[in-house]
Motif scaffolding. Structure first.
Motif, PDB file in Angstrom:
ATOM      1  N   TRP A  79     -95.285  60.497  -9.540  1.00 19.10           N
ATOM      2  CA  TRP A  79     -94.522  59.249  -9.346  1.00 19.10           C
ATOM      3  C   TRP A  79     -93.161  59.421 -10.000  1.00 19.10           C
ATOM      4  O   TRP A  79     -93.046  60.071 -11.048  1.00 19.10           O
ATOM      5  CB  TRP A  79     -95.287  58.091  -9.975  1.00 19.10           C
ATOM      6  CG  TRP A  79     -94.562  56.766  -9.980  1.00 19.10           C
ATOM      7  CD1 TRP A  79     -94.578  55.806  -9.021  1.00 19.10           C
ATOM      8  CD2 TRP A  79     -93.724  56.263 -11.024  1.00 19.10           C
ATOM      9  NE1 TRP A  79     -93.795  54.732  -9.402  1.00 19.10           N
ATOM     10  CE2 TRP A  79     -93.264  54.985 -10.629  1.00 19.10           C
ATOM     11  CE3 TRP A  79     -93.310  56.754 -12.270  1.00 19.10           C
ATOM     12  CZ2 TRP A  79     -92.419  54.204 -11.422  1.00 19.10           C
ATOM     13  CZ3 TRP A  79     -92.471  55.992 -13.054  1.00 19.10           C
ATOM     14  CH2 TRP A  79     -92.033  54.732 -12.636  1.00 19.10           C
ATOM     15  N   LYS A 111     -89.178  57.193 -10.408  1.00 18.67           N
ATOM     16  CA  LYS A 111     -88.368  56.030 -10.062  1.00 18.67           C
ATOM     17  C   LYS A 111     -87.158  55.955 -10.988  1.00 18.67           C
ATOM     18  O   LYS A 111     -87.275  56.211 -12.196  1.00 18.67           O
ATOM     19  CB  LYS A 111     -89.203  54.754 -10.211  1.00 18.67           C
ATOM     20  CG  LYS A 111     -88.750  53.601  -9.343  1.00 18.67           C
ATOM     21  CD  LYS A 111     -89.844  52.542  -9.273  1.00 18.67           C
ATOM     22  CE  LYS A 111     -89.609  51.598  -8.114  1.00 18.67           C
ATOM     23  NZ  LYS A 111     -90.724  50.636  -7.959  1.00 18.67           N
ATOM     24  N   THR A 123     -88.952  48.781 -15.209  1.00 12.94           N
ATOM     25  CA  THR A 123     -89.475  49.819 -14.313  1.00 12.94           C
ATOM     26  C   THR A 123     -90.777  50.381 -14.872  1.00 12.94           C
ATOM     27  O   THR A 123     -90.779  50.977 -15.955  1.00 12.94           O
ATOM     28  CB  THR A 123     -88.442  50.948 -14.142  1.00 12.94           C
ATOM     29  OG1 THR A 123     -87.210  50.388 -13.689  1.00 12.94           O
ATOM     30  CG2 THR A 123     -88.936  51.988 -13.147  1.00 12.94           C
ATOM     31  N   SER A 145     -94.615  52.403 -13.684  1.00  4.47           N
ATOM     32  CA  SER A 145     -95.470  52.981 -12.647  1.00  4.47           C
ATOM     33  C   SER A 145     -96.642  52.058 -12.346  1.00  4.47           C
ATOM     34  O   SER A 145     -97.182  52.052 -11.237  1.00  4.47           O
ATOM     35  CB  SER A 145     -95.970  54.360 -13.085  1.00  4.47           C
ATOM     36  OG  SER A 145     -96.826  54.270 -14.211  1.00  4.47           O
ATOM     37  N   ASP A 176     -96.501  50.012  -9.323  1.00  2.00           N
ATOM     38  CA  ASP A 176     -96.757  50.722  -8.070  1.00  2.00           C
ATOM     39  C   ASP A 176     -98.204  51.191  -7.977  1.00  2.00           C
ATOM     40  O   ASP A 176     -98.524  52.102  -7.208  1.00  2.00           O
ATOM     41  CB  ASP A 176     -95.801  51.905  -7.941  1.00  2.00           C
ATOM     42  CG  ASP A 176     -94.356  51.460  -7.764  1.00  2.00           C
ATOM     43  OD1 ASP A 176     -94.147  50.357  -7.201  1.00  2.00           O
ATOM     44  OD2 ASP A 176     -93.440  52.197  -8.184  1.00  2.00           O
ATOM     45  N   LYS A 177     -99.063  50.604  -8.830  1.00  6.17           N
ATOM     46  CA  LYS A 177    -100.508  50.875  -8.812  1.00  6.17           C
ATOM     47  C   LYS A 177    -100.866  52.320  -9.156  1.00  6.17           C
ATOM     48  O   LYS A 177    -101.854  52.870  -8.671  1.00  6.17           O
ATOM     49  CB  LYS A 177    -101.114  50.484  -7.446  1.00  6.17           C
ATOM     50  CG  LYS A 177    -100.978  48.991  -7.131  1.00  6.17           C
ATOM     51  CD  LYS A 177    -101.588  48.655  -5.782  1.00  6.17           C
ATOM     52  CE  LYS A 177    -101.647  47.146  -5.557  1.00  6.17           C
ATOM     53  NZ  LYS A 177    -100.344  46.471  -5.693  1.00  6.17           N
TER      54      LYS A 177
END
Length: 330
Positions: free
Chosen positions: A243, A245, A286, A288, A291-292
């Protein structure tokens, strides 16, 4: 100027970062803490104290990292005199957060959640003029210096934890002078690390969710902080990015000024105890978790904020189950 603390010949050593390959040793017996106390006592800037204590010795930065000899960039000789705290609902946040705020304008004030109400207070008045006081933010306690782990080392998650989520943040590092005046030593990249499942179940469990380990560093940034800071948060599993971002921080992306957050922390007398170190996390937008993403032991958190130097990296570890924890009668 950026500084690190590390072990060199099994001694606490401070060095100034020259580049990503070399650091230059600074003469001091008490680490960055000693340099900061000297600067406060002599009425000088930390940068000038560092420059006057530079030696000719240079060390291989990559080797220090590879051998896991990095330490947090500010420590107290007694971890009980390092207090780790933070503030939440401080950043303007993601599009979803902004959308929620905008839609909230259409409902009656009584229908807002406490979180949204507090967030709006920050947006509306969290950056007062110099010398004025804005609304106080959400505040939480994480622990003392024993909850801090060094960069590149495992962040332990207790056996009872429901989640082990990263929080990529800016951290302010402070030393309190002899007269009780707090002094900002500098800033560092932080991974505040929380249990978001526990927090989500009931917001009154936020305090429980924050009593976890954390990490900050590896570099201490000294100087004027840019108003806009852009970074990347990622999780790496088995050498591959699971992940990733981008995230924003710095005052330009926050609902509160740093001065307002500092005021509401240090207004309490027990946080102005002479000689204490404070590590204060300034929040993030932000995660993770949003985002599950479910992390596993061995996954590595990487928080990259280029303006503050080398990325902060920590693998996720575990903790033995302490078992039933009720006290025993004497």
């Amino acid at each position: 100027m950026r500084l690190i603390q590390c072990l060199n010949d099994d001694r606490l050593t401070v060095a100034m970062v020259i580049n990503d390959r070399e650091v230059q040793v600074i003469e001091t017996d008490e680490g960055v803490y000693g340099l900061a106390r000297r600067a406060i006592d002599e009425g000088r800037s930390l940068a000038s104290v560092v420059e006057s204590a530079l030696t000719e010795t240079r060390l291989d930065y990559a080797q220090i990292v590879a051998e896991r000899r990095l330490l947090p960039p500010l420590t107290h000789p007694d971890p009980a005199h390092c207090l780790v705290t933070g503030t939440g609902l401080t950043h303007l946040g993601s599009a979803d957060t902004r959308s929620a705020m905008h839609s909230a304008d259409k409902v009656d004030e009584s229908e807002l959640t406490d979180s949204m109400r507090m967030f709006r207070m920050g947006v509306e008045a969290g950056k007062p003029e110099a010398g004025a006081v804005g609304p106080q933010p959400e505040w939480f306690y994480k622990g003392d210096g024993d909850c801090v782990v060094a960069p590149e080392t495992e962040i332990p998650s207790p056996a009872f934890a429901q989640d082990a989520g990263e929080e990529p943040e800016l951290a302010g590092l402070y030393v309190v002078g002899k007269d009780g005046q707090p002094w900002r030593v500098g800033y560092a990249i932080g991974n505040e690390f929380s249990d978001h499942v526990t927090e989500r179940f009931n917001y009154l469990w936020l305090a429980h969710s924050k009593l976890r380990a954390c990490s900050f560093g590896p570099e201490l940034f000294i100087g004027e902080l840019p108003d806009n800071l852009e970074g990347t948060s990622r999780i790496v599993r088995d050498g591959r990015t699971l992940w990733e971002k981008p995230f924003l921080t710095g005052e330009g992306n926050m609902a509160h000024s740093l001065a307002n957050l500092e005021h509401h922390h240090f207004k309490y007398r027990n946080f102005r105890r002479p000689g204490d170190v404070h590590v204060h996390f300034f929040g993030t937008a932000t995660l993770s978790f949003a985002d599950k993403i479910v992390v596993e032991p061995g996954d590595r958190y990487e928080i990259d904020l280029p303006a503050l130097g080398r990325p902060l990296r920590n693998p996720l570890g575990g903790e033995a189950d302490f078992g039933y924890s009720a006290a025993k009668a004497l």
